[in-house]
Every structure is written in C-alpha cells, then in structure tokens.
Design a protein around this motif. Structure first.
Motif, PDB file in Angstrom:
ATOM      1  N   ILE A 101       0.827  -1.203   0.000  1.00  0.00           N
ATOM      2  CA  ILE A 101       0.000   0.000   0.000  1.00  0.00           C
ATOM      3  C   ILE A 101       0.862   1.253   0.000  1.00  0.00           C
ATOM      4  O   ILE A 101       0.562   2.241  -0.678  1.00  0.00           O
ATOM      5  CB  ILE A 101      -0.945  -0.014   1.226  1.00  0.00           C
ATOM      6  N   ASP A 111      -7.783  -2.088  -4.408  1.00  0.00           N
ATOM      7  CA  ASP A 111      -8.967  -2.499  -3.637  1.00  0.00           C
ATOM      8  C   ASP A 111      -8.815  -3.934  -3.132  1.00  0.00           C
ATOM      9  O   ASP A 111      -9.242  -4.263  -2.019  1.00  0.00           O
ATOM     10  CB  ASP A 111     -10.240  -2.352  -4.464  1.00  0.00           C
ATOM     11  N   ARG A 114      -6.328  -3.788  -0.152  1.00  0.00           N
ATOM     12  CA  ARG A 114      -6.973  -3.263   1.059  1.00  0.00           C
ATOM     13  C   ARG A 114      -7.968  -4.291   1.635  1.00  0.00           C
ATOM     14  O   ARG A 114      -8.138  -4.397   2.844  1.00  0.00           O
ATOM     15  CB  ARG A 114      -7.683  -1.948   0.734  1.00  0.00           C
ATOM     16  N   LYS A 117      -6.016  -6.825   3.589  1.00  0.00           N
ATOM     17  CA  LYS A 117      -5.608  -6.314   4.897  1.00  0.00           C
ATOM     18  C   LYS A 117      -6.756  -6.427   5.904  1.00  0.00           C
ATOM     19  O   LYS A 117      -6.543  -6.822   7.052  1.00  0.00           O
ATOM     20  CB  LYS A 117      -5.146  -4.862   4.766  1.00  0.00           C
ATOM     21  N   GLU A 141     -11.353   0.850   9.130  1.00  0.00           N
ATOM     22  CA  GLU A 141     -10.821   0.525   7.801  1.00  0.00           C
ATOM     23  C   GLU A 141     -11.936   0.114   6.853  1.00  0.00           C
ATOM     24  O   GLU A 141     -11.906   0.442   5.657  1.00  0.00           O
ATOM     25  CB  GLU A 141      -9.791  -0.603   7.910  1.00  0.00           C
ATOM     26  N   TYR A 145     -12.973   1.775   3.373  1.00  0.00           N
ATOM     27  CA  TYR A 145     -13.057   0.943   2.169  1.00  0.00           C
ATOM     28  C   TYR A 145     -14.361   1.200   1.430  1.00  0.00           C
ATOM     29  O   TYR A 145     -14.382   1.327   0.199  1.00  0.00           O
ATOM     30  CB  TYR A 145     -12.949  -0.530   2.564  1.00  0.00           C
TER      31      TYR A 145
END
Length: 223
Positions: A101, A111, A114, A117, A141, A145
């Motif tokens: 990232i 995307d 993320r 993660k 998060e 998102y």
C-alpha cells in the motif's frame, strides 16, 4: 530394550542429518548474491511451495535489496501476504500488505490489497477481550473501504466481515458490562450497556455460551 535403543539411535541420526542439511542450506544461501530478479522470484516461489516461509521471507529481502524497482516486487508482496495468511501468520501478512500500500497505492488492484488487509485483521482475532482496539481499527478501515471502493467486487465479503465485527463488538461490550456489574461498578456497566444499545445488534439475541460468541464469529471458515 535393544529395539528401543536402535530406534532412538535412528531418530538421533536422522535429526543430526536434518540439522546438518539445514546448516548447509543456510551456508549456501549466505553465499548467494548479485542474482537476477527472476532468480530470486523463482526461488521465493519454490520456498513457499515447499513450506519454507521463513526462507521465502529471506529470499524476498534479497530480491527487494538487489532489484528494488523490479516489476516482480508487487506480485511478490501479494504472494507472500497470501502465503502468511494461509499459514495464519497475520502480522507478517500485514507487514507485506502495508509495504504494498505504501509503495503501490495507485495500483489498479489496490482495492484487492486493502480487502486482504481487512481479511488478515479479521482472521487474526483470537481473544477479542485482548483485541478491542483492533476491532475498532478494522471497523474504521471497513468504513474507509466503503467510501473509496463502492463498486469493488470484494464489497460483499467486506460487508460480511463488517456484520461479524459489529456483532463481536456488541458481544464484547455486553461481556464488559456484565463484568462491571459483578464488580459492583454500576456507572461503568451502564456505559457499556449503552454502547450495546447504540449498535444495530439486538442485545436479546446475544446468547451466553461457553465459547464466547465474539470468538466463534472468527473461527468459522468464511473464505
């Protein structure tokens, strides 16, 4: 008695052979340097396929050190992250995802990264009473998102994790409220009871079980 001694001797010899082989491999690895990026990349894949994740980490270090701008770096980071997730080493997975990232934030598949993660954090929950802040951070998060990747194909999976997290948070708050009641601290108990009421989870649906609900939420295999 003799058979037992023979068996112990065989085990000792095999163990010694394994140690000597491992030391020899480490010595050979230490002498390797100045190799093409593809060499290190293929070696990393071999390390992962044979179950030597620690060696794969070392091999990636060589790849990144000698070929920092190689186009193989992004793929290598994702492969390592997924390998560590599969091996339930979620902190190491996050290390590689954070690196991706940081370095490739404008990647077309950011995307997915993320999402990975969030997934690593979600699967990393073991005992939520020790992971309260991680729940809060992961929920944050997830909200980010949703704002950034509204059309992502991973959104249904993120939504599923979000629902589980909110239920886990409500269950955790209820557990803490009950604890404060037992400690005769009504103000603290009321504070956490209000937090349960603020969530969309109906407190009546939170059942007391031997294995806490907030743990069982993460032990199910969703993916």
């Amino acid at each position: 008695m003799i058979n037992k001694l023979k068996f112990k001797n065989v085990i000792l010899i095999l163990s010694l052979g394994f140690i000597l082989t491992a030391c020899s491999q480490k010595s050979e690895r230490a002498q390797e340097y100045n190799k093409p990026a593809l060499y290190w990349y293929n070696k990393m894949l071999k390390d992962i396929s044979t179950g030597f994740l620690e060696e794969a980490d070392d091999t990636y270090t060589s790849l990144e050190s000698e070929h920092r701008n190689s186009p193989l770096i992004p793929t290598a980071l994702l492969i390592l992250a997924n390998a560590h997730i599969d091996n339930e080493e979620y902190q190491l997975a996050n290390f590689y995802l954070d690196e991706y990232i940081k370095r490739f934030a404008l990647s077309k598949n950011i995307d997915y990264v993320r999402y990975l993660k969030i997934k690593a954090n979600f699967l990393g929950f073991s005992y939520s009473l020790r992971e309260q802040q991680l729940i809060e951070d992961t929920i944050k998060e997830i909200e980010e998102y949703r704002n950034l990747f509204t059309d992502s194909k991973y959104m249904p999976l993120v939504d599923t994790m979000s629902a589980r997290l909110y239920m886990a948070k409500a269950s955790l708050d209820k557990e803490i409220a009950d604890l404060y009641k037992r400690l005769d601290k009504p103000k603290a108990a009321k504070y956490y009871e209000e937090k349960v009421k603020e969530s969309w989870v109906d407190a009546k649906e939170i059942e007391e079980v031997e294995v806490p609900l907030y743990r069982s939420l993460f032990e199910e295999n969703l993916f």
